[in-house]
Design an enzyme around this catalytic site. Structure first.
Site, PDB file in Angstrom:
ATOM      1  N   MET A  91     -51.256 -41.150 -36.577  1.00  0.00           N
ATOM      2  CA  MET A  91     -51.984 -42.429 -36.673  1.00  0.00           C
ATOM      3  C   MET A  91     -52.613 -42.760 -35.321  1.00  0.00           C
ATOM      4  SD  MET A  91     -51.871 -43.865 -39.734  1.00  0.00           S
ATOM      5  CE  MET A  91     -51.419 -45.576 -40.039  1.00  0.00           C
ATOM      6  N   CYS A  92     -52.543 -43.937 -34.867  1.00  0.00           N
ATOM      7  CA  CYS A  92     -53.230 -44.501 -33.697  1.00  0.00           C
ATOM      8  C   CYS A  92     -54.590 -45.050 -34.128  1.00  0.00           C
ATOM      9  CB  CYS A  92     -53.471 -43.525 -32.544  1.00  0.00           C
ATOM     10  SG  CYS A  92     -51.943 -42.954 -31.771  1.00  0.00           S
TER      11      CYS A  92
END
Lengths: 296, 250
Positions: free
Chosen positions: A1-2
């Site tokens: 993610m991020c």
């Protein structure tokens, strides 16, 4: 993610709103990275002076002592856990040494003519409000919300990473050959502060830039040397660049109008920008360097 | 939850809809639960056959897993996986859509008036997806019977391992089109940046033009573009049969 957000202004009349837009974009990406957040804003600055952004550990209370130790040439401004020190550029090395001696607990977040870099562990909204991001003005800025994969959730492991003056990089993805590249860069004299893969990518670009590459060329050569999956957004004093890995593993969407170029990991990060309804919206192609530059 | 029936609302803009769900005041979970609770075959005269969704603001999984003959109009942009696994429903999106629009759809219709992101119609078995704008990379990846019509252009790595169905693109196509393709029908009116492994151009014959025309006509798009201007792509069929010369590779 991020989550990654970025905003590069073409229209100077929006500069006073840069921080406001960036903070809204950053908070929208909370679900992608609730561990920590950070941002770099390019703005302000004075001829002949350089800004050093310092990170203080929790409980740091030697602000007055630091001010005294650095002498009259340095001007200190406190923002949350960070301290921005404006110094005459010709005294930069001396003052960096004084900071190291007087307050060894402080970490240097960034050095640059225009860039200030803030990052902290916690929810993006809390990080943005701690540093009063929404009040910041500037020409361009990059933000990141982190869901940690390759190294621990620490302030030092948060993005952006800065390994050169006015240079910063944020990353969504993970690099598989970062240890090998780190060893090679250490031999080239590039220092590293963490075990983080993204710092290696930032160090790699700084190395290429120091070797004389343009940012576009440095990004091109990273396609050969960095293995893994990534979307990078990089900032320099005058520019803003985007690169996705050859199979475009990580999401990215961009919007361009006469007033700005904006980047978001998801479209919803862009949805509150002015004029977004009529913007040219596109997803950057894999293995293709995108770069916007302003006249220096 | 804020589901208003037609008789309860004075909002004239919504009166064409039997129900309105505002995602500023209801959660996606509440919206989807409402949709999942609808009987597959709605009773005649049911006022639940038209639903309007307000303020989606790019949230994910809007109207995913619907299995009912219902029309859902979404006023705004949606995030990932909108209309995923759809059966029977007609989903109209007055905005743009994120990754995985209509993934694994079985039947029904999804029409997005803006752009769509990556992996549109991934693994979808049936139904139709129409995009008025552009779609991004991996459009129709592993499609298994869905019909996809994109009025703009599509991105790289589209129709990767496509197995069945029709992909019609009015604009251009990005790199590595149709890589490792099986038997889907691919029609492109603009340019193709490059073909993926085992994807080749094939002759566009009268039967193909008629089949494409029928697909477009079914969606009210007959005459919108001249089917004679499309080129056809398909599998060279060299990858998916065992070839004795490759035995050493196993």
């Amino acid at each position: 993610m991020c989550g990654i957000v970025g905003l590069f202004l073409k229209d100077a009349s929006l500069e006073s709103e840069l921080g406001h837009h960036l903070s809204v974009m950053l908070e929208t990406m909370t679900a992608r990275g609730p561990d920590s957040a950070g941002f770099a804003v390019y703005g302000g600055g004075e001829a002949g002076r350089t800004k050093v952004t310092l990170r203080a550990p929790a409980g740091f209370d030697d602000f007055a002592a630091l001010e005294t130790a650095l002498g009259a040439g340095a001007r200190l401004t406190r923002r949350g856990s960070h301290i921005v020190v404006s110094v005459p550029t010709n005294q930069l090395d001396v003052i960096l040494q004084k900071i190291k001696t007087a307050a060894p607990a402080l970490a240097v977040s960034s050095v640059g003519a225009h860039m200030e870099l803030y990052k902290e562990v916690g929810l993006p909204a809390d990080v943005a409000s701690q540093f009063k991001l929404s009040e910041m003005a500037g020409t361009h800025g990059i933000g990141h919300t982190r869901m940690a994969t390759e190294s621990a959730v620490t302030t030092a492991g948060a993005h952006p990473f800065s390994t050169g003056k006015d240079q910063c990089l944020v990353h969504n993805g993970s690099l598989s050959n970062h240890n090998q590249v780190r060893r090679r860069l250490i031999r080239e004299g590039i220092p590293f502060a963490t075990e983080n893969d993204t710092e290696v990518a930032a160090g790699y670009l700084s190395w290429r830039l120091a070797e004389g590459d343009s940012l576009g060329e440095a990004l091109e050569s990273s396609l050969k040397d960095l293995d893994g999956f990534y979307t990078f957004v990089v900032g320099t004093d005058t520019g803003f660049g985007v690169l996705r890995d050859p199979i475009a593993c990580k999401h990215a969407v961009m919007a361009e109008t006469d007033q700005y170029v904006a980047f978001g990991t998801e479209y919803r990060a862009l949805s509150a920008l002015p004029g977004i309804e009529s913007a040219n919206i596109f997803e950057p192609n894999p293995a293709t360097v995108y770069f916007w530059n302003r006249a220096a | 939850m804020n589901i208003r029936s037609q008789t309860q609302t004075k909002d004239t803009a919504d009166t064409a809809f039997a129900r309105t769900i505002d995602l500023d005041t209801s959660s996606v979970r509440e919206l989807n639960q409402f949709l999942h609770d609808l009987p597959r075959a709605l009773p005649p005269g049911s006022n639940a056959t038209a639903l309007r969704v307000l303020n989606p603001r790019g949230v994910h999984a809007v109207a995913a897993g619907v299995d009912a003959d219902v029309t859902i109009e979404i006023a705004g942009d949606v995030g990932y996986y909108c209309g995923g696994m759809n059966q029977h429903a007609t989903i109209l999106i007055d905005g743009s859509a994120g990754i995985g629009l209509g993934e694994n759809m079985m039947s029904g219709l999804i029409h997005v008036r803006g752009n769509a992101s990556d992996s549109l119609g991934a693994t979808a078995h049936g139904g139709t997806i129409i995009v008025d704008g552009n779609a991004s990379g991996r459009c129709g990846i592993s499609m298994k019977g869905v019909d996809i019509i994109v009025k703009g252009s599509i991105g790289p790595m589209s129709a990767f391992m496509a197995q069945a169905g029709t992909l019609a693109v009015f604009g251009d196509v990005g790199e590595a089109f149709g890589d490792s393709l099986y038997e889907a029908q691919l029609y492109v009116r603009g340019s193709v940046a490059s073909l993926g492994a085992d994807c080749i151009e094939k002759p566009m014959e009268e039967a193909h033009r008629a089949a494409l025309y029928a697909k477009l006509a079914q969606q009210g798009l007959a005459g919108e573009v001249d089917v004679g201007t499309f080129r056809r792509y398909g599998s060279a069929r060299t990858l998916y049969h065992f070839h004795v010369d490759n035995a050493g590779a196993y």
